[in-house]
Design a protein around this motif. Sequence first.
Motif, PDB file in Angstrom:
ATOM      1  N   THR A 151     -38.110  47.678  25.836  1.00 42.22           N
ATOM      2  CA  THR A 151     -38.666  46.570  26.480  1.00 42.22           C
ATOM      3  C   THR A 151     -37.658  45.588  26.926  1.00 42.22           C
ATOM      4  O   THR A 151     -37.036  45.247  25.824  1.00 42.22           O
ATOM      5  CB  THR A 151     -40.013  45.963  25.723  1.00 42.22           C
ATOM      6  N   VAL A 152     -37.534  45.193  28.277  1.00 44.95           N
ATOM      7  CA  VAL A 152     -36.382  44.251  28.574  1.00 44.95           C
ATOM      8  C   VAL A 152     -37.315  43.158  29.727  1.00 44.95           C
ATOM      9  O   VAL A 152     -38.514  43.658  30.077  1.00 44.95           O
ATOM     10  CB  VAL A 152     -35.294  44.710  29.302  1.00 44.95           C
ATOM     11  N   THR A 153     -36.873  42.151  29.610  1.00 46.30           N
ATOM     12  CA  THR A 153     -37.496  41.185  30.710  1.00 46.30           C
ATOM     13  C   THR A 153     -36.503  41.185  31.980  1.00 46.30           C
ATOM     14  O   THR A 153     -35.378  41.457  31.577  1.00 46.30           O
ATOM     15  CB  THR A 153     -37.449  39.529  30.105  1.00 46.30           C
ATOM     16  N   PRO A 154     -37.013  40.978  33.084  1.00 43.90           N
ATOM     17  CA  PRO A 154     -36.199  40.756  34.443  1.00 43.90           C
ATOM     18  C   PRO A 154     -35.327  39.909  34.166  1.00 43.90           C
ATOM     19  O   PRO A 154     -33.864  39.951  34.740  1.00 43.90           O
ATOM     20  CB  PRO A 154     -37.189  40.498  35.308  1.00 43.90           C
ATOM     21  N   GLU A 155     -35.289  38.486  33.361  1.00 43.80           N
ATOM     22  CA  GLU A 155     -34.363  37.768  33.218  1.00 43.80           C
ATOM     23  C   GLU A 155     -33.147  38.207  32.490  1.00 43.80           C
ATOM     24  O   GLU A 155     -31.919  37.505  32.723  1.00 43.80           O
ATOM     25  CB  GLU A 155     -35.114  36.578  32.544  1.00 43.80           C
ATOM     26  N   SER A 156     -33.322  39.247  31.551  1.00 47.46           N
ATOM     27  CA  SER A 156     -32.255  39.529  30.923  1.00 47.46           C
ATOM     28  C   SER A 156     -31.164  40.535  31.565  1.00 47.46           C
ATOM     29  O   SER A 156     -30.190  41.055  31.232  1.00 47.46           O
ATOM     30  CB  SER A 156     -32.783  40.399  29.574  1.00 47.46           C
ATOM     31  N   LEU A 157     -31.559  41.071  32.749  1.00 43.52           N
ATOM     32  CA  LEU A 157     -30.887  41.812  33.590  1.00 43.52           C
ATOM     33  C   LEU A 157     -29.698  41.184  34.319  1.00 43.52           C
ATOM     34  O   LEU A 157     -30.100  40.395  35.025  1.00 43.52           O
ATOM     35  CB  LEU A 157     -31.960  42.562  34.385  1.00 43.52           C
ATOM     36  N   ARG A 158     -28.740  41.874  34.386  1.00 48.33           N
ATOM     37  CA  ARG A 158     -27.639  41.591  35.479  1.00 48.33           C
ATOM     38  C   ARG A 158     -27.052  42.639  36.037  1.00 48.33           C
ATOM     39  O   ARG A 158     -26.915  43.823  35.621  1.00 48.33           O
ATOM     40  CB  ARG A 158     -26.313  41.110  34.234  1.00 48.33           C
TER      41      ARG A 158
ATOM     42  N   PRO B  15     -40.504  44.587  43.209  1.00 47.10           N
ATOM     43  CA  PRO B  15     -39.057  43.930  43.160  1.00 47.10           C
ATOM     44  C   PRO B  15     -38.252  45.006  42.347  1.00 47.10           C
ATOM     45  O   PRO B  15     -38.787  45.382  41.380  1.00 47.10           O
ATOM     46  CB  PRO B  15     -39.251  42.612  42.653  1.00 47.10           C
ATOM     47  N   ILE B  16     -36.874  45.024  42.722  1.00 42.59           N
ATOM     48  CA  ILE B  16     -36.022  45.827  42.168  1.00 42.59           C
ATOM     49  C   ILE B  16     -36.079  45.708  40.409  1.00 42.59           C
ATOM     50  O   ILE B  16     -35.895  46.455  39.497  1.00 42.59           O
ATOM     51  CB  ILE B  16     -34.715  46.256  42.779  1.00 42.59           C
ATOM     52  N   THR B  17     -35.970  44.346  40.023  1.00 43.39           N
ATOM     53  CA  THR B  17     -35.892  44.144  38.964  1.00 43.39           C
ATOM     54  C   THR B  17     -37.010  44.561  37.836  1.00 43.39           C
ATOM     55  O   THR B  17     -37.113  44.969  36.785  1.00 43.39           O
ATOM     56  CB  THR B  17     -35.673  42.570  38.461  1.00 43.39           C
ATOM     57  N   GLU B  18     -38.258  44.575  38.689  1.00 44.02           N
ATOM     58  CA  GLU B  18     -39.650  45.157  37.753  1.00 44.02           C
ATOM     59  C   GLU B  18     -39.483  46.953  37.864  1.00 44.02           C
ATOM     60  O   GLU B  18     -39.785  47.219  36.898  1.00 44.02           O
ATOM     61  CB  GLU B  18     -40.547  44.662  38.695  1.00 44.02           C
ATOM     62  N   THR B  19     -38.862  47.184  39.000  1.00 45.78           N
ATOM     63  CA  THR B  19     -38.509  48.830  38.735  1.00 45.78           C
ATOM     64  C   THR B  19     -37.835  49.048  37.647  1.00 45.78           C
ATOM     65  O   THR B  19     -37.834  49.718  36.881  1.00 45.78           O
ATOM     66  CB  THR B  19     -37.927  49.155  40.025  1.00 45.78           C
ATOM     67  N   ALA B  20     -36.568  48.272  37.461  1.00 42.15           N
ATOM     68  CA  ALA B  20     -35.751  48.528  36.257  1.00 42.15           C
ATOM     69  C   ALA B  20     -36.667  48.250  35.024  1.00 42.15           C
ATOM     70  O   ALA B  20     -36.381  49.311  33.973  1.00 42.15           O
ATOM     71  CB  ALA B  20     -34.503  47.505  36.319  1.00 42.15           C
ATOM     72  N   VAL B  21     -37.309  47.397  34.809  1.00 41.36           N
ATOM     73  CA  VAL B  21     -38.067  47.159  33.514  1.00 41.36           C
ATOM     74  C   VAL B  21     -39.152  48.173  33.205  1.00 41.36           C
ATOM     75  O   VAL B  21     -39.120  48.788  32.180  1.00 41.36           O
ATOM     76  CB  VAL B  21     -39.156  45.749  33.728  1.00 41.36           C
TER      77      VAL B  21
END
Length: 176
Positions: A91-98, A75-81
């Motif tokens: 370190t960031v969580t997928p939930e913190s991404l906008r 998933p693209i959010t996991e790519t970002a993390v």
Amino acid sequence: MPNNPPDEGNTVAQQTDDQPKALMPALESMTLLVAAVIVHDKATNRVVLLQRSENAKFAQGMWDLPVGKSEPGEPITETAVRELYEETGLTVTPESLRVAHIIHGAWGVEAPNGFLTVVFATHEWTGEPENREPRKHSQVCWVDVDAIPAAFVATTAKALTRHLQGSQEVSLDGWK
């Protein structure tokens, strides 16, 4: 609906009760999926940037956001993390991404069929930026938003500028 056989070259997977019908991916024509992350410290009004090294495959010596390619099935959010951590140690969580911006490029160094970059922004992270890929980057650091270097990759510079102005947008690069 007629039950026509698939076109030659378009193999259809055998359908089971557990699995929906799937077509063979058209890898030769697929657009590369990329994620970039704006880590914005609002309290100090600075962002994490990296400077590409002279050995980088793309934009040697230019400044950029932490950015990288998606892996198959990711998933693209996991790519970002993942990419943010691999490049900067943050370190960031997928939930913190906008979602901050979308870039659709017609062509890229490793994407002859185009690329789609989803630029995320976050204000929540742990860790301090460090250069975890020194062969790719000459430095990774906090930069004051009023001192962002001019030698910046154009597509991500536009995304960063729009984010800092409080707007979201889709930008096209290389299309006629």
